[in-house]
Motif scaffolding. Sequence first.
Motif: not given
Length: 322
Positions: A3-13
């Motif tokens: 699967l694709v794990a994705l962590d979207i923050g305020g500065t980076n994805a």
Amino acid sequence: MDLVALDIGGTNARFAVATIGGNGEIALDEPITLPTSDYVSLQTAWQEFAKRLGREPPKHAAIAIAGPVTGETVRMTNNSWTIRTHALDEQLGLETFTVLNDFAAVAHAVARVPDSEFCHLAGPDTPLPKEGTISVIGPGTGLGVAHFHRFEGGYHVQATEGGHIDFAPVDAVDDAILARLRSRHRRVSVERIVSGPGIVDIYHSLAALERKSVAELDDRTIWQQGVGNEDPLAAAAVERFCLSLGSAAGDYALAHGAGGVAIAGGLGYRIRNTLRQSGFAERFRFKGRYEQMMAGIPVRLITHPQPGLFGAAAAFAKEHAS
């Protein structure tokens, strides 16, 4: 399963292909990091990720988002993206997906990784308890807060927006910081101080107390000069940040009824040695009649390089692979 794990923050994805093994173990490929300001939406960032990956991404995804995940529309707290969760299958070509708050994902990671992935910060130098509630706190672009409850055979994660509670000053210096921020904002949340950008207002508040005129520096410069002891005022600002983080972490532990606390996030990891040498632990304990109880709570810092990605994959496994 991939699967694709994705962590979207305020500065980076941050994107990574994750593999969930038959025994439930999680392995992450090398992450691909994209600045969120370079892309107008998750969909365009996903296209760039697929291009850099060099192959078709998996049809499954675990997406951790810095903001409250409620309803079908998620508006990011610290960037301009709006994510419509009901349309992700069509927009990204997914068959199954999990969407959760970014610090809920970090809490999943804290619950799953071994104790070798932590270092001691305060309280007894023991592992986080195997039963009961654990608070998870992480200063970064904002302030992430979550907690989870361990019980025999599993755990349950609770996302929160705890970074947006009111800032509670403890001494006269805190009062001065609050006064500066109150003159600029309708309301002052703890995130205004206990976050990476918060160091700027701390720095200028300390300068005003000493009646010093200082240059307008960005937060990265102040952190660099403070952690490296290149400038005494910047170093004092970093110490004050550590005090405020200790106060906030103790408050969250009290509110959650926690038997352990995990500090997370890239900023916490970068200043881990400074935290140990600062007044963080003293401020964590400084809770009046509960000081002795607070002294018995282990506070540990997660050292896993990508807890948001790992935790997002863990949340997907809990929802879809169990």
